[in-house]
Enzyme design. Structure first.
Site, PDB file in Angstrom:
ATOM      1  CE  LYS A  38      -6.494  -4.294  -8.563  1.00  0.00           C
ATOM      2  NZ  LYS A  38      -5.595  -3.334  -8.412  1.00  0.00           N
TER       3      LYS A  38
ATOM      4  N   GLY B 199      -0.403  -8.193  -9.265  1.00  0.00           N
ATOM      5  CA  GLY B 199      -0.259  -8.357  -8.348  1.00  0.00           C
ATOM      6  C   GLY B 199      -1.093  -7.737  -7.722  1.00  0.00           C
ATOM      7  CG  ASP B 200      -4.440  -4.824  -5.647  1.00  0.00           C
ATOM      8  OD1 ASP B 200      -4.274  -4.099  -5.811  1.00  0.00           O
ATOM      9  OD2 ASP B 200      -5.292  -5.435  -4.311  1.00  0.00           O
TER      10      ASP B 200
ATOM     11  CB  SER C 199       2.681  -3.656 -14.584  1.00  0.00           C
ATOM     12  OG  SER C 199       2.530  -4.484 -13.323  1.00  0.00           O
TER      13      SER C 199
HETATM   14  P1  NDP Z   1      -0.612  -6.903   0.353  1.00  0.00           P
HETATM   15  O1  NDP Z   1      -0.601  -7.968  -0.022  1.00  0.00           O
HETATM   16  O2  NDP Z   1       1.459  -7.816   0.012  1.00  0.00           O
HETATM   17  O3  NDP Z   1       0.131  -6.258   1.978  1.00  0.00           O
HETATM   18  C1  NDP Z   1      -0.861  -5.974   2.500  1.00  0.00           C
HETATM   19  C2  NDP Z   1      -1.231  -5.410   3.511  1.00  0.00           C
HETATM   20  O4  NDP Z   1      -2.415  -4.644   3.823  1.00  0.00           O
HETATM   21  C3  NDP Z   1      -1.408  -6.232   4.651  1.00  0.00           C
HETATM   22  O5  NDP Z   1      -0.388  -5.813   5.138  1.00  0.00           O
HETATM   23  C4  NDP Z   1      -2.029  -6.163   5.189  1.00  0.00           C
HETATM   24  O6  NDP Z   1      -2.510  -6.943   6.688  1.00  0.00           O
HETATM   25  C5  NDP Z   1      -2.983  -5.413   5.262  1.00  0.00           C
HETATM   26  N1  NDP Z   1      -4.746  -5.064   5.266  1.00  0.00           N
HETATM   27  C6  NDP Z   1      -5.248  -5.610   3.986  1.00  0.00           C
HETATM   28  N2  NDP Z   1      -6.614  -5.856   4.038  1.00  0.00           N
HETATM   29  C7  NDP Z   1      -6.487  -5.208   5.202  1.00  0.00           C
HETATM   30  C8  NDP Z   1      -7.829  -4.550   6.045  1.00  0.00           C
HETATM   31  N3  NDP Z   1      -9.148  -5.138   5.227  1.00  0.00           N
HETATM   32  N4  NDP Z   1      -7.343  -3.754   7.480  1.00  0.00           N
HETATM   33  C9  NDP Z   1      -6.072  -4.435   7.145  1.00  0.00           C
HETATM   34  N5  NDP Z   1      -4.676  -3.959   6.988  1.00  0.00           N
HETATM   35  C10 NDP Z   1      -5.187  -5.279   6.137  1.00  0.00           C
HETATM   36  O7  NDP Z   1      -0.676  -6.223  -0.478  1.00  0.00           O
HETATM   37  P2  NDP Z   1       0.044  -4.775  -1.312  1.00  0.00           P
HETATM   38  O8  NDP Z   1       1.140  -4.379  -0.095  1.00  0.00           O
HETATM   39  O9  NDP Z   1       0.200  -4.882  -2.767  1.00  0.00           O
HETATM   40  O10 NDP Z   1      -1.369  -3.516  -1.902  1.00  0.00           O
HETATM   41  C11 NDP Z   1      -1.319  -2.778  -0.892  1.00  0.00           C
HETATM   42  C12 NDP Z   1      -2.221  -1.536  -0.982  1.00  0.00           C
HETATM   43  O11 NDP Z   1      -1.631  -1.387  -2.349  1.00  0.00           O
HETATM   44  C13 NDP Z   1      -4.285  -2.336  -1.215  1.00  0.00           C
HETATM   45  O12 NDP Z   1      -4.610  -1.634  -2.183  1.00  0.00           O
HETATM   46  C14 NDP Z   1      -3.200  -2.533  -3.314  1.00  0.00           C
HETATM   47  O13 NDP Z   1      -4.516  -2.132  -3.830  1.00  0.00           O
HETATM   48  C15 NDP Z   1      -2.124  -1.371  -3.714  1.00  0.00           C
HETATM   49  N6  NDP Z   1      -1.449  -1.546  -4.225  1.00  0.00           N
HETATM   50  C16 NDP Z   1      -0.203  -2.046  -4.528  1.00  0.00           C
HETATM   51  C17 NDP Z   1      -0.163  -2.443  -5.958  1.00  0.00           C
HETATM   52  C18 NDP Z   1       1.162  -3.541  -5.818  1.00  0.00           C
HETATM   53  O14 NDP Z   1       1.929  -3.552  -6.771  1.00  0.00           O
HETATM   54  N7  NDP Z   1       1.007  -4.865  -5.083  1.00  0.00           N
HETATM   55  C19 NDP Z   1       0.340  -1.115  -6.718  1.00  0.00           C
HETATM   56  C20 NDP Z   1      -0.557   0.001  -6.232  1.00  0.00           C
HETATM   57  C21 NDP Z   1      -1.894   0.030  -5.594  1.00  0.00           C
HETATM   58  P3  NDP Z   1      -2.832  -8.922   6.872  1.00  0.00           P
HETATM   59  O15 NDP Z   1      -1.528  -9.147   6.539  1.00  0.00           O
HETATM   60  O16 NDP Z   1      -3.101  -8.653   7.806  1.00  0.00           O
HETATM   61  O17 NDP Z   1      -4.010  -8.701   5.759  1.00  0.00           O
HETATM   62  O1  2IT Z   2      -3.518  -1.273  -7.766  1.00  0.00           O
HETATM   63  C1  2IT Z   2      -1.917  -1.467  -8.533  1.00  0.00           C
HETATM   64  O2  2IT Z   2      -2.416  -0.199  -9.723  1.00  0.00           O
HETATM   65  C2  2IT Z   2      -1.968  -2.659  -8.567  1.00  0.00           C
HETATM   66  N1  2IT Z   2      -1.933  -3.633  -7.758  1.00  0.00           N
HETATM   67  C3  2IT Z   2      -0.800  -3.026  -9.844  1.00  0.00           C
HETATM   68  C4  2IT Z   2      -1.391  -3.698 -11.120  1.00  0.00           C
HETATM   69  C5  2IT Z   2      -0.432  -3.894 -12.233  1.00  0.00           C
HETATM   70  O3  2IT Z   2      -0.779  -4.526 -13.575  1.00  0.00           O
HETATM   71  O4  2IT Z   2       0.649  -3.802 -11.961  1.00  0.00           O
END
Ligand code: NDP
Ligand code: 2IT
Length: 444
Positions: free
Chosen positions: A126, A165-166, A376
């Site tokens: 990560k 991404g994350d 991925s």
């Molecule tokens: P994005 O940046 O697309 O969206 C994040 C969302 O969560 C936004 O609505 C954001 O609000 C909110 N958020 C982030 N930080 C905070 C905080 N500290 N308090 C309150 N709200 C918060 O990210 P993702 O959707 O990609 O990721 C969301 C979660 O899913 C994370 O935990 C990530 O690690 C996990 N994840 C993502 C994957 C992926 O493929 N993208 C895969 C697996 C897990 P705001 O816009 O106001 O900041």
């Molecule tokens: O938390 C997660 O699994 C991710 N943000 C996706 C990682 C990836 O390599 O697609």
């Protein structure tokens, strides 16, 4: 003292001021107790748990860039390469002001087991930075991404370590990073996933985490005598995971009535309008107040509150530790039957225990959100064979992977007398393969 307790103590002492990392390690090691106890002598001799909780290596670096006023800004970049016993390091890059080494380590540690659960050959890693893309111009984001990759490109590669991404890292950021990698290293390779479709990305990767979450949730409900169809769902977050979880929930006949962001949340009893949400979040990059303005049925509330809404299924899809003990109590009191984590570690340990003790089905993130990283890995396969698969091909592989993950963790929980404990099941199933590979490869 038991081996698990010894290692937990050691992890806390050796990694002070990293509470999220401690939390992730505690959850995993506590639920692995029956497996560790059954193999205690062997694992102790191998120092297996000490090796598993110590990253292979970690990079921390300066990321200087120039803002639109001509001012130099300095952020900190991280990449933690945690464990590559079953494949190249794989895991996202988080761009958020809260990022620090402990957060990246918790995410990297979780990723080891998640990636193992997918059944695909990917190790755990990560990275990220405390850079905040919010409110920055495209040029500023590009300047940051280029500077970040100028250093990161020394440590990654299609067969070594493949970031994605994350939070805060979406298609735009991946594009700028890919361009800079190619410019410096001079090779066109699948070094990142989540790429745009015109330059090696996979169809369905954008949707994969949210869709996968619903595929696993639907299977968990089915195996427990429920149907996702007709269920009322509360989602938190409004980013990549939340948007596509909402879309798939609607396609499966459920109704999502909430979404949130870091400033507030929306209750929309008619069901969230996904097209409008995408317009507000993906195109305008605006607040949820904009959604509420355009949608007469929606109420906007400042602050936290999503989990106070009555629902059958709760899907936390924002960030770590966003579902607390009081939220778990409110959900259970309102008759919630299932919680499945779209985010990484959104539920605190106390809240998880409360839900499990009160018979709420609970699917941990390392299983429930594994569809993103699994897809991925499918992107990596397509890049290796220099072909691209159709949306339907990728989506159908994703469905199979999520259904298999559920059955693997269900079986693992049953094997150790913990039927229905999907936290233990996920950790055990993920751990078994990694442990076997580590031991087979000797002391490295
Ligand atoms: P994005 O940046 O697309 O969206 C994040 C969302 O969560 C936004 O609505 C954001 O609000 C909110 N958020 C982030 N930080 C905070 C905080 N500290 N308090 C309150 N709200 C918060 O990210 P993702 O959707 O990609 O990721 C969301 C979660 O899913 C994370 O935990 C990530 O690690 C996990 N994840 C993502 C994957 C992926 O493929 N993208 C895969 C697996 C897990 P705001 O816009 O106001 O900041
Ligand atoms: O938390 C997660 O699994 C991710 N943000 C996706 C990682 C990836 O390599 O697609």
């Amino acid at each position: 003292m038991s081996y698990v307790d010894e290692v937990l103590e050691r992890v806390i002492a050796k990694n002070p001021a990293e509470p999220e990392f401690h939390q992730a390690v505690k959850e995993v090691l506590n639920s692995l107790r029956p497996v560790i106890e059954a193999n205690e002598e062997k694992y102790r001799k191998e120092a297996l748990l000490e090796r598993l909780t110590e990253p292979d290596r970690q990079f921390k670096f300066r990321v200087p860039w120039v803002d639109d006023q001509g001012q130099v800004q300095v952020n900190t970049g991280y990449r933690v390469q945690f464990n590559n016993s079953i494949g190249p390091y794989k895991g996202g890059l988080r761009l958020h002001p809260s990022v620090n080494l402990g957060i990246i380590k918790f995410l990297g540690f979780e990723q080891i087991f998640k990636n193992s659960l997918t059944g695909l050959p990917i190790g755990g890693g990560k990275g990220g930075s405390d850079f905040d893309p919010k409110g920055k111009s495209d040029r500023e984001v590009m300047a940051f991404c280029q500077s970040f990759m100028t250093e990161l490109c020394k440590y990654i590669g299609a067969d070594t370590d493949v970031p994605a991404g994350d939070i805060g890292t979406g298609a735009r950021e991946i594009g700028y990073m890919f361009g800079q990698f190619k410019k410096i290293r001079g090779t066109y390779e699948g070094v990142l996933t989540g790429k745009g479709l015109s330059y090696g990305g996979s169809l369905a990767r954008t949707e994969a985490t949210g869709y996968g979450l619903l595929y696993l949730t639907a299977e968990m409900l089915k195996c427990n005598g429920h149907d996702i169809k007709g269920k009322t769902v509360c989602v938190s977050g409004s980013g990549n995971v939340a948007i596509y979880a909402t879309q798939k929930a609607h396609q499966l006949g459920a109704k999502v009535v909430t979404v949130s962001d870091s400033t507030g949340w929306v209750y929309d009893p008619e069901g969230i309008d996904v097209a409008l949400l995408k317009e507000v979040k993906e195109v305008k990059r605006a607040r949820l107040t904009e959604y509420a303005k355009e949608r007469p049925s929606a109420e906007y509330h400042e602050g936290r509150g999503v989990w106070t809404v009555k629902c059958d299924v709760a899907l936390p899809c924002a960030t770590q530790n966003e579902l607390l003990l009081d939220d778990a109590k409110a959900l259970a009191a309102n008759g919630c039957i299932a919680v499945a984590e779209g985010a990484n570690m959104p539920t605190t340990l106390e809240a998880t225990e409360y839900l499990q003790e009160n018979n709420v089905l609970f699917a941990p993130g390392k299983a429930a959100n594994a569809g993103g990283v699994a897809t991925s890995a499918l992107e990596m396969s397509q890049n290796s064979e220099r072909l691209s698969w159709t949306f339907e091909e990728v989506d159908s592989k994703l469905q199979d992977i999520m259904v298999n993950i559920f059955h693997n963790l269900d079986d693992a929980a049953k094997r150790y007398g913990k039927e229905g404990d999907y936290v233990a099941g996920a950790n055990i199933a993920g751990f078994e393969k990694v442990a076997e590979a580590m031991i087979a490869q000797g002391v490295v």
